[in-house]
Design a protein around this motif. Sequence first.
Motif, PDB file in Angstrom:
ATOM      1  N   GLU A 126      -0.663  -9.532  92.472  1.00  0.00           N
ATOM      2  CA  GLU A 126      -1.280  -9.712  91.166  1.00  0.00           C
ATOM      3  C   GLU A 126      -2.313 -10.830  91.186  1.00  0.00           C
ATOM      4  O   GLU A 126      -3.405 -10.694  90.627  1.00  0.00           O
ATOM      5  CB  GLU A 126      -0.217 -10.002  90.098  1.00  0.00           C
ATOM      6  CG  GLU A 126       0.747  -8.860  89.867  1.00  0.00           C
ATOM      7  CD  GLU A 126       1.865  -8.771  90.918  1.00  0.00           C
ATOM      8  OE1 GLU A 126       2.082  -9.731  91.700  1.00  0.00           O
ATOM      9  OE2 GLU A 126       2.517  -7.714  90.967  1.00  0.00           O
ATOM     10  N   GLN A 127      -1.983 -11.944  91.820  1.00  0.00           N
ATOM     11  CA  GLN A 127      -2.919 -13.076  91.882  1.00  0.00           C
ATOM     12  C   GLN A 127      -4.141 -12.729  92.721  1.00  0.00           C
ATOM     13  O   GLN A 127      -5.266 -13.085  92.367  1.00  0.00           O
ATOM     14  CB  GLN A 127      -2.229 -14.329  92.428  1.00  0.00           C
ATOM     15  CG  GLN A 127      -3.128 -15.555  92.421  1.00  0.00           C
ATOM     16  CD  GLN A 127      -3.603 -15.919  91.025  1.00  0.00           C
ATOM     17  OE1 GLN A 127      -2.815 -16.025  90.098  1.00  0.00           O
ATOM     18  NE2 GLN A 127      -4.904 -16.115  90.874  1.00  0.00           N
ATOM     19  N   ILE A 128      -3.947 -12.031  93.812  1.00  0.00           N
ATOM     20  CA  ILE A 128      -5.086 -11.646  94.656  1.00  0.00           C
ATOM     21  C   ILE A 128      -6.001 -10.695  93.893  1.00  0.00           C
ATOM     22  O   ILE A 128      -7.230 -10.832  93.950  1.00  0.00           O
ATOM     23  CB  ILE A 128      -4.595 -11.067  95.993  1.00  0.00           C
ATOM     24  CG1 ILE A 128      -3.997 -12.212  96.832  1.00  0.00           C
ATOM     25  CG2 ILE A 128      -5.726 -10.359  96.739  1.00  0.00           C
ATOM     26  CD1 ILE A 128      -3.306 -11.793  98.087  1.00  0.00           C
ATOM     27  N   GLN A 129      -5.437  -9.757  93.147  1.00  0.00           N
ATOM     28  CA  GLN A 129      -6.263  -8.859  92.337  1.00  0.00           C
ATOM     29  C   GLN A 129      -7.050  -9.662  91.289  1.00  0.00           C
ATOM     30  O   GLN A 129      -8.239  -9.395  91.063  1.00  0.00           O
ATOM     31  CB  GLN A 129      -5.397  -7.810  91.651  1.00  0.00           C
ATOM     32  CG  GLN A 129      -4.880  -6.763  92.614  1.00  0.00           C
ATOM     33  CD  GLN A 129      -3.948  -5.786  91.937  1.00  0.00           C
ATOM     34  OE1 GLN A 129      -2.906  -6.173  91.411  1.00  0.00           O
ATOM     35  NE2 GLN A 129      -4.338  -4.528  91.931  1.00  0.00           N
ATOM     36  N   LYS A 130      -6.405 -10.620  90.670  1.00  0.00           N
ATOM     37  CA  LYS A 130      -7.071 -11.466  89.681  1.00  0.00           C
ATOM     38  C   LYS A 130      -8.213 -12.249  90.329  1.00  0.00           C
ATOM     39  O   LYS A 130      -9.318 -12.330  89.774  1.00  0.00           O
ATOM     40  CB  LYS A 130      -6.047 -12.421  89.056  1.00  0.00           C
ATOM     41  CG  LYS A 130      -6.592 -13.311  87.987  1.00  0.00           C
ATOM     42  CD  LYS A 130      -5.506 -14.210  87.430  1.00  0.00           C
ATOM     43  CE  LYS A 130      -6.099 -15.231  86.480  1.00  0.00           C
ATOM     44  NZ  LYS A 130      -5.109 -16.198  86.016  1.00  0.00           N
ATOM     45  N   ASP A 131      -7.953 -12.821  91.502  1.00  0.00           N
ATOM     46  CA  ASP A 131      -8.991 -13.580  92.213  1.00  0.00           C
ATOM     47  C   ASP A 131     -10.190 -12.692  92.553  1.00  0.00           C
ATOM     48  O   ASP A 131     -11.341 -13.114  92.411  1.00  0.00           O
ATOM     49  CB  ASP A 131      -8.437 -14.190  93.501  1.00  0.00           C
ATOM     50  CG  ASP A 131      -7.446 -15.317  93.249  1.00  0.00           C
ATOM     51  OD1 ASP A 131      -7.348 -15.816  92.114  1.00  0.00           O
ATOM     52  OD2 ASP A 131      -6.739 -15.677  94.216  1.00  0.00           O
ATOM     53  N   LEU A 132      -9.912 -11.475  93.013  1.00  0.00           N
ATOM     54  CA  LEU A 132     -11.009 -10.566  93.383  1.00  0.00           C
ATOM     55  C   LEU A 132     -11.834 -10.144  92.165  1.00  0.00           C
ATOM     56  O   LEU A 132     -13.019  -9.823  92.311  1.00  0.00           O
ATOM     57  CB  LEU A 132     -10.468  -9.329  94.104  1.00  0.00           C
ATOM     58  CG  LEU A 132      -9.925  -9.559  95.507  1.00  0.00           C
ATOM     59  CD1 LEU A 132      -9.267  -8.286  96.039  1.00  0.00           C
ATOM     60  CD2 LEU A 132     -11.033 -10.028  96.447  1.00  0.00           C
ATOM     61  N   ALA A 133     -11.241 -10.164  90.995  1.00  0.00           N
ATOM     62  CA  ALA A 133     -11.950  -9.778  89.770  1.00  0.00           C
ATOM     63  C   ALA A 133     -12.707 -10.947  89.131  1.00  0.00           C
ATOM     64  O   ALA A 133     -13.524 -10.727  88.241  1.00  0.00           O
ATOM     65  CB  ALA A 133     -10.960  -9.200  88.762  1.00  0.00           C
ATOM     66  N   ASP A 134     -12.461 -12.154  89.595  1.00  0.00           N
ATOM     67  CA  ASP A 134     -13.089 -13.338  89.002  1.00  0.00           C
ATOM     68  C   ASP A 134     -14.583 -13.353  89.324  1.00  0.00           C
ATOM     69  O   ASP A 134     -14.964 -13.343  90.495  1.00  0.00           O
ATOM     70  CB  ASP A 134     -12.424 -14.605  89.544  1.00  0.00           C
ATOM     71  CG  ASP A 134     -12.833 -15.860  88.802  1.00  0.00           C
ATOM     72  OD1 ASP A 134     -13.995 -15.954  88.356  1.00  0.00           O
ATOM     73  OD2 ASP A 134     -11.990 -16.758  88.680  1.00  0.00           O
ATOM     74  N   PRO A 135     -15.457 -13.406  88.312  1.00  0.00           N
ATOM     75  CA  PRO A 135     -16.903 -13.388  88.566  1.00  0.00           C
ATOM     76  C   PRO A 135     -17.440 -14.675  89.193  1.00  0.00           C
ATOM     77  O   PRO A 135     -18.589 -14.707  89.631  1.00  0.00           O
ATOM     78  CB  PRO A 135     -17.504 -13.155  87.176  1.00  0.00           C
ATOM     79  CG  PRO A 135     -16.478 -13.672  86.229  1.00  0.00           C
ATOM     80  CD  PRO A 135     -15.141 -13.416  86.886  1.00  0.00           C
ATOM     81  N   GLU A 136     -16.610 -15.719  89.274  1.00  0.00           N
ATOM     82  CA  GLU A 136     -17.043 -16.974  89.879  1.00  0.00           C
ATOM     83  C   GLU A 136     -16.299 -17.252  91.184  1.00  0.00           C
ATOM     84  O   GLU A 136     -16.096 -18.389  91.577  1.00  0.00           O
ATOM     85  CB  GLU A 136     -16.865 -18.129  88.895  1.00  0.00           C
ATOM     86  CG  GLU A 136     -17.788 -17.994  87.691  1.00  0.00           C
ATOM     87  CD  GLU A 136     -17.675 -19.149  86.723  1.00  0.00           C
ATOM     88  OE1 GLU A 136     -18.723 -19.605  86.260  1.00  0.00           O
ATOM     89  OE2 GLU A 136     -16.540 -19.599  86.438  1.00  0.00           O
ATOM     90  N   SER A 137     -15.917 -16.186  91.852  1.00  0.00           N
ATOM     91  CA  SER A 137     -15.216 -16.286  93.125  1.00  0.00           C
ATOM     92  C   SER A 137     -15.595 -15.081  93.977  1.00  0.00           C
ATOM     93  O   SER A 137     -15.749 -13.978  93.451  1.00  0.00           O
ATOM     94  CB  SER A 137     -13.705 -16.303  92.884  1.00  0.00           C
ATOM     95  OG  SER A 137     -13.003 -16.399  94.098  1.00  0.00           O
TER      96      SER A 137
END
Length: 116
Positions: A45-56
């Motif tokens: 879940e955290q990795i998916q969130k990180d990949l969706a972050d527009p500033e990462s």
Amino acid sequence: MLVKVKPNEFQILRELEVETYGDTFGPYISDADMEDYYQTVLSLEQIQKDLADPESETYFVLDHNQEICGFLKFNWGQAQPEQELPQAFEVQRIYVLKVYHGQGLGKEMFEFALAE
């Protein structure tokens, strides 16, 4: 060569993160703390969130056979854990699988991050 990790590659990225983190820190961190890190920071879940972050952004580094050898993750803006420098750019993770150590892939990733 570096290629941006696609959102549907989150499981591949997690496996790579778990392996490289374990190789790097396993000898120094308790099994319980390692497991906690895997279940929180490196959860799917955290990795998916990180990949969706527009500033990462996260990139795989590939060898000459197009095999994944490691990865690079960098952040800017609100994606950075520390906010003291608003114009800062952070290399958060840079890991290479053990079998590829000494081949210059870490340097390639770092130079890529600097160019960005």
